[in-house]
Scaffold this active site. Structure first.
Site, short mmCIF file in Angstrom:
data_model
loop_
_atom_site.label_atom_id
_atom_site.label_comp_id
_atom_site.label_asym_id
_atom_site.label_seq_id
_atom_site.Cartn_x
_atom_site.Cartn_y
_atom_site.Cartn_z
CD1 TRP A 267 -2.89 -6.70 -0.24
CD2 TRP A 267 -1.33 -5.84 1.13
NE1 TRP A 267 -2.54 -5.46 -0.72
CE2 TRP A 267 -1.59 -4.91 0.09
CE3 TRP A 267 -0.37 -5.52 2.09
CZ2 TRP A 267 -0.94 -3.68 0.00
CZ3 TRP A 267 0.28 -4.28 2.01
CH2 TRP A 267 -0.01 -3.38 0.98
CD GLU B 47 -6.04 -7.26 2.65
OE1 GLU B 47 -5.06 -7.73 3.28
OE2 GLU B 47 -6.58 -6.18 2.97
CE LYS C 268 -4.28 -1.23 -1.44
NZ LYS C 268 -3.31 -0.70 -0.44
CG ASP D 68 -9.02 -3.75 3.73
OD1 ASP D 68 -9.75 -2.74 3.72
OD2 ASP D 68 -7.93 -3.78 4.34
CG HIS E 196 -8.37 -3.29 0.07
ND1 HIS E 196 -7.39 -4.24 0.22
CD2 HIS E 196 -7.96 -2.24 0.82
CE1 HIS E 196 -6.45 -3.81 1.02
NE2 HIS E 196 -6.78 -2.59 1.42
CG HIS F 173 -8.12 -6.99 6.64
ND1 HIS F 173 -6.90 -6.76 6.05
CD2 HIS F 173 -7.95 -8.08 7.43
CE1 HIS F 173 -6.04 -7.68 6.45
NE2 HIS F 173 -6.65 -8.50 7.27
CG ASP G 136 -7.19 1.15 1.41
OD1 ASP G 136 -7.93 0.94 2.39
OD2 ASP G 136 -6.19 0.46 1.14
CG ASP H 20 -6.24 1.41 6.02
OD1 ASP H 20 -6.98 0.43 6.19
OD2 ASP H 20 -5.43 1.50 5.08
CG ASP I 163 -5.99 -3.48 7.63
OD1 ASP I 163 -5.16 -2.79 8.25
OD2 ASP I 163 -5.84 -3.83 6.45
C1 RNT Z 1 -3.18 -2.91 2.71
C2 RNT Z 1 -3.93 -4.08 3.26
C3 RNT Z 1 -3.21 -4.88 4.30
C4 RNT Z 1 -2.49 -4.01 5.31
C5 RNT Z 1 -1.96 -4.75 6.50
C6 RNT Z 1 -0.95 -3.95 7.25
O1 RNT Z 1 -3.95 -2.10 1.91
O2 RNT Z 1 -5.15 -3.66 3.74
O3 RNT Z 1 -4.09 -5.76 4.89
O4 RNT Z 1 -3.28 -2.98 5.76
O5 RNT Z 1 -1.53 -5.99 6.14
ZN ZN Z 2 -6.32 -5.12 4.80
#
Ligand code: RNT
Ligand code: ZN
Length: 418
Positions: A186, A225, A227, A258, A261, A285, A293, A295, A325
């Site tokens: 990513w 990955e 986003k 993810d 994303h 993720h 996003d 997290d 993640d």
């Molecule tokens: C970022 C991505 C990625 C990170 C990690 C730390 O938006 O989700 O995967 O969160 O690699």
């Molecule tokens: Zn991620």
């Protein structure tokens, strides 16, 4: 006493599920083979162990300053093992390149070698955790807004070299553990404002990927990955969803989904069946986006339940890898691991307990009322008794009793960190 109650509740649940054609013993057995890939970066707010480390960049952010984050490799390892002791089953650990064992030396990203991960490989073997891996394009003086899509040849080559080296590290990990290491790629590349040559940067990223993937490895698998946007990079993301699906399909690469994303009303669950017709495997993720996003710690919400149901309904159990993640710095970080991991496992337990044969029979014969009714009833069937039994069988705390255990570790260990 509590054990007997869990046992009793399980027997009742077993009968309820048997009545709709579901074998709970078999579900317990399958759960034993469901391995999460725990992200190492919840333990220290994505800081890593580079001697030269600076601020977290690349459009991602941790918020909160709860005390007790891991400050070095030993603390991180002991926190991970503590968290794992409250999570039933056996699991993998997902490392980022910045978590190498650099032994107090400055090792730039284009100098990293498998040697820097030797102690991790030994540790993984000792504690039964297989490793997955990630290249790290953020939090570096050369990160800027563009890494693998940078028109500056010197900077782009630096990141190509870094990512190639990361693949070699993943290969070494896969070989050492006798099981492929999954390496996620990513990059944050994008721009804050209107971009009038979107094609140019995507061409550069595509060319970088072609160079990076030029070597075929056998003990590692690549996943890519996408986003939607990053903080400070809101208007354009080079590695968008369309870009990576195109690249993944045409090059046989795994796609990473993810859950933070995508656009807020987009269903990530619905992507599983489409993508699996065109790419070999998927990496997840699992995260929890709150308005963006963000997290947040994964919980057993509808979006996550839907996603796991789709994996099971697609018969894709062995083609979807489940990584977590999220990075929440506002609560106890070990607790955050335990909550998110157990939530993902609960979602999988519920997905496996679905009476799919009956539901599909209803669907095929056009009995819409019956299908909807049974789906609704499934929500209140005693799935929790099966989950509790899974915890009991694995010798980890049943129900909320892990809260006190996490508090104990906080009192004795993490609260003493300055
Ligand atoms: C970022 C991505 C990625 C990170 C990690 C730390 O938006 O989700 O995967 O969160 O690699
Ligand atoms: Zn991620």
């Amino acid at each position: 006493m509590k054990d007997q109650l869990v046992q009793k509740a399980y027997e009742i649940a077993k009968n309820r599920y048997a009545a709709i054609g579901v074998d709970t013993d078999q579900v317990l057995e399958m759960m034993q083979h469901f391995h999460l890939s725990l992200h190492c970066w919840q333990a220290d707010d994505v800081a890593g162990f580079e001697v030269q480390s600076g601020a977290l960049t690349g459009g991602i952010q941790t918020t909160g300053n709860y005390p007790g984050k891991a400050r070095n490799i030993d603390e991180l390892r002991s926190d991970i093992l503590k968290a794992v002791s409250y999570i039933p089953g056996t699991h993998r650990l997902n490392l980022h390149e910045i978590y190498g064992d650099f032994q107090g030396k400055v090792v730039d990203r284009d100098e990293v070698t498998p040697e820097h991960f030797k102690s991790w490989m030994d540790w993984g073997k000792e504690f039964g955790m297989k490793l997955d891996f990630n290249s790290t394009s953020f939090s570096h003086p050369k990160s800027g807004d563009l890494s693998l899509a940078n028109p500056d040849r010197y900077i782009r080559d630096f990141w190509i070299e870094h990512t190639k080296r990361c693949r070699a590290i993943a290969e070494a990990m896969g070989l050492a553990q006798g099981d492929p290491c999954i390496m996620n790629l990513w990059v944050h590349d994008g721009s804050k404002d209107l971009t009038v040559n979107r094609m140019k940067y995507r061409e550069l990223l595509k060319d970088s990927l072609d160079q990076i993937f030029a070597i075929d490895y056998v003990h590692m698998k690549d996943c890519i990955e996408s986003k939607v946007f990053g903080i400070g990079l809101e208007s354009y993301t080079v590695g968008s969803n369309d870009f990576y699906i195109g690249y993944g399909v045409s090059h046989g690469k795994m796609i990473t989904l993810d859950t933070g994303h995508f656009h807020p009303t987009e269903s990530v669950a619905d992507k599983v069946s489409s993508l699996l017709l065109f790419v070999p495997e998927l990496m997840l993720h699992v995260s929890r986006p709150v308005r963006w996003d963000s997290d947040h710690v994964t919980i057993m919400d509808d979006a996550t339940l839907d996603l796991f149901h789709e994996i099971v309904r697609c018969g894709a159990w062995d083609r979807v890898h489940c990584g977590l993640d999220y990075f929440d710095a506002s609560i106890n970080r070990i607790g955050a691991y335990v909550i998110g991991s157990r939530a993902a496992q609960k979602c999988m337990t519920r997905a496996l307990l679905e009476p799919l044969a009956i539901l599909r029979e209803y669907e095929e014969s056009g009995r819409g009322f019956e299908r909807l009714a049974l789906l609704e009833e499934c929500k209140s069937l005693p799935w929790n008794a099966v989950w509790d039994m899974f915890c009991l069988k694995n010798n980890v705390p049943v129900g909320e009793s892990f809260i006190a255990e996490v508090q104990k570790y906080e009192a004795e260990v993490t609260s003493k960190r300055s």
